[in-house]
Design an enzyme around this catalytic site. Sequence first.
Site, PDB file in Angstrom:
ATOM      1  CG  ASP A  92      -1.948   1.075   1.131  1.00  0.00           C
ATOM      2  OD1 ASP A  92      -2.517   1.447   2.156  1.00  0.00           O
ATOM      3  OD2 ASP A  92      -2.171   1.583   0.014  1.00  0.00           O
ATOM      4  CG  ASP A 271      -5.581  -5.048   3.143  1.00  0.00           C
ATOM      5  OD1 ASP A 271      -6.248  -4.264   2.442  1.00  0.00           O
ATOM      6  OD2 ASP A 271      -5.089  -4.731   4.244  1.00  0.00           O
TER       7      ASP A 271
HETATM    8  C1  LIG Z   1      -8.783  -1.015   7.682  1.00  0.00           C
HETATM    9  N1  LIG Z   1      -9.566  -0.273   6.748  1.00  0.00           N
HETATM   10  C2  LIG Z   1      -8.955   0.324   5.692  1.00  0.00           C
HETATM   11  N2  LIG Z   1      -7.672   0.108   5.342  1.00  0.00           N
HETATM   12  C3  LIG Z   1      -7.457   0.925   4.274  1.00  0.00           C
HETATM   13  C4  LIG Z   1      -6.286   1.127   3.517  1.00  0.00           C
HETATM   14  C5  LIG Z   1      -5.083   0.240   3.710  1.00  0.00           C
HETATM   15  C6  LIG Z   1      -4.454   0.350   5.013  1.00  0.00           C
HETATM   16  C7  LIG Z   1      -3.089  -0.331   5.032  1.00  0.00           C
HETATM   17  O1  LIG Z   1      -2.643  -0.160   6.350  1.00  0.00           O
HETATM   18  C8  LIG Z   1      -2.379  -1.395   6.956  1.00  0.00           C
HETATM   19  O2  LIG Z   1      -3.528  -1.835   7.669  1.00  0.00           O
HETATM   20  C9  LIG Z   1      -3.970  -0.913   8.633  1.00  0.00           C
HETATM   21  C10 LIG Z   1      -2.090  -2.308   5.814  1.00  0.00           C
HETATM   22  O3  LIG Z   1      -0.776  -2.081   5.350  1.00  0.00           O
HETATM   23  C11 LIG Z   1      -0.042  -3.264   5.143  1.00  0.00           C
HETATM   24  C12 LIG Z   1      -3.108  -1.827   4.779  1.00  0.00           C
HETATM   25  O4  LIG Z   1      -2.677  -2.096   3.480  1.00  0.00           O
HETATM   26  C13 LIG Z   1      -6.313   2.135   2.529  1.00  0.00           C
HETATM   27  N3  LIG Z   1      -5.151   2.420   1.838  1.00  0.00           N
HETATM   28  C14 LIG Z   1      -5.165   3.418   0.896  1.00  0.00           C
HETATM   29  N4  LIG Z   1      -4.048   3.726   0.212  1.00  0.00           N
HETATM   30  N5  LIG Z   1      -6.312   4.117   0.585  1.00  0.00           N
HETATM   31  C15 LIG Z   1      -7.484   3.872   1.222  1.00  0.00           C
HETATM   32  O5  LIG Z   1      -8.506   4.521   0.915  1.00  0.00           O
HETATM   33  C16 LIG Z   1      -7.513   2.852   2.254  1.00  0.00           C
HETATM   34  C17 LIG Z   1      -8.693   2.578   2.974  1.00  0.00           C
HETATM   35  C18 LIG Z   1      -8.647   1.624   3.995  1.00  0.00           C
HETATM   36  N6  LIG Z   1      -9.584   1.199   4.884  1.00  0.00           N
END
Ligand SMILES: CNc1nc2c(CC[C@H]3O[C@@H](OC)[C@H](OC)[C@@H]3O)c3nc(N)[nH]c(=O)c3cc2[nH]1
Length: 376
Positions: A92, A271
């Site tokens: 991410d 995820d």
């Molecule tokens: C939990 N709900 C949620 N997660 C989200 C994540 C990943 C969090 C990232 O943070 C870590 O977990 C907290 C993980 O990183 C390994 C995940 O990929 C998001 N990432 C991006 N770029 N844009 C979003 O709109 C977004 C929305 C989310 N809603």
Amino acid sequence: MKFDLVHKDPLSKARAGSITTDHGVIETPIFMPVGTVASVKGVHQRELKNDINPDIILGNTYHLYLRPQTEILEKAGGLHKFMNWDRNILTDSGGYQVYSLSSNRKIKEEGVKFKSHIDGSYHFFSPENVMEIQRTIGADIIMAFDECTPYPCDYRYAKRSMHMTHRWLDRCIAHLDKLPFKYGYEQTFFPIVQGSTYKDLRQQSAEYIANVGAQGNAIGGLSVGEPAEEMYAMTEVVTAILPEDKPRYLMGVGTPVNILENIALGIDMFDCVMPTRNARNGMLFTANGSINIKNKKWEADFSPIDEMGITFVDTEYSKAYLRHLFAANEYLGKQIATIHNLGFYMWLVREARERIIAGDFYQWKEKMVKQMSQRL
Ligand SMILES: CNc1nc2c(CC[C@H]3O[C@@H](OC)[C@H](OC)[C@@H]3O)c3nc(N)[nH]c(=O)c3cc2[nH]1
């Protein structure tokens, strides 16, 4: 990257497919264990492969940039080599962490200035440098630098945030085109749909992202505290617009029920930190509902952790033993619970894939949603 749709469910929008990258095939629907700082907390890579067997795991740009830092990852030859994981990795972009983890960040058109949650040092993320960082980390799938619109927010904020994410997306793409792959294998870029919980904004953002013509598309800005019905409604709006022949990744989702409901709405990739984070608190997910293993009721229950479980911990250890490990704060307890929960999530999406191919996914989903909602 190649995506082959092998089957569509007759009674829902569920699909079964295969994504092929330079690090192997990813069978969808897929759950991606979160390995934020180059480790799926408490699980050896060998256990991951042998017992949980995910085709892909997640890393995170924000965390890896701050520690071990990109210089080390470059010297290691990229994240796969650094952590000895030769299957797929998705990173991410860090957009989410910049808002959720660091203090006093400032969002400007140029990018985001933030303070490290580790040592308080100041840093700056922009669409451009986040693409450079992700090239250096070397994940097979990399995400756009976006603003995860906070929930709840008013329409004006959601609209402004969405348009900035679209402008940042254009900058990510323009910059990525100038950055060659670093380690001899391909990396695929996914844009991210925003628009909060406003139907018209979600439609606009889905159209904008669909027009990019990327090899896969992500839905962001959900699983941020909105009611599940809102999550499903927005997912439905967006999957109606995103191209059918490309994988859809719903970020940060979710509970076992959320996953099945969103598979039925046409999502292919998930995820969530829930299976690993809840495991560390003694919350186990099973096909018959959830178990709080710290509960006294398990004190003398010598039955296996989960008779229907797919990993070795499910049959080699009893509920009473696992409860004891939590009571004694033995970290073996957290490891056992983590392997169990990740095993359950992998079983859930693999079983969903089999049911989609067999043609009875919808009926199975309806039964499972009821069954898994019980508290044991
Ligand atoms: C939990 N709900 C949620 N997660 C989200 C994540 C990943 C969090 C990232 O943070 C870590 O977990 C907290 C993980 O990183 C390994 C995940 O990929 C998001 N990432 C991006 N770029 N844009 C979003 O709109 C977004 C929305 C989310 N809603």
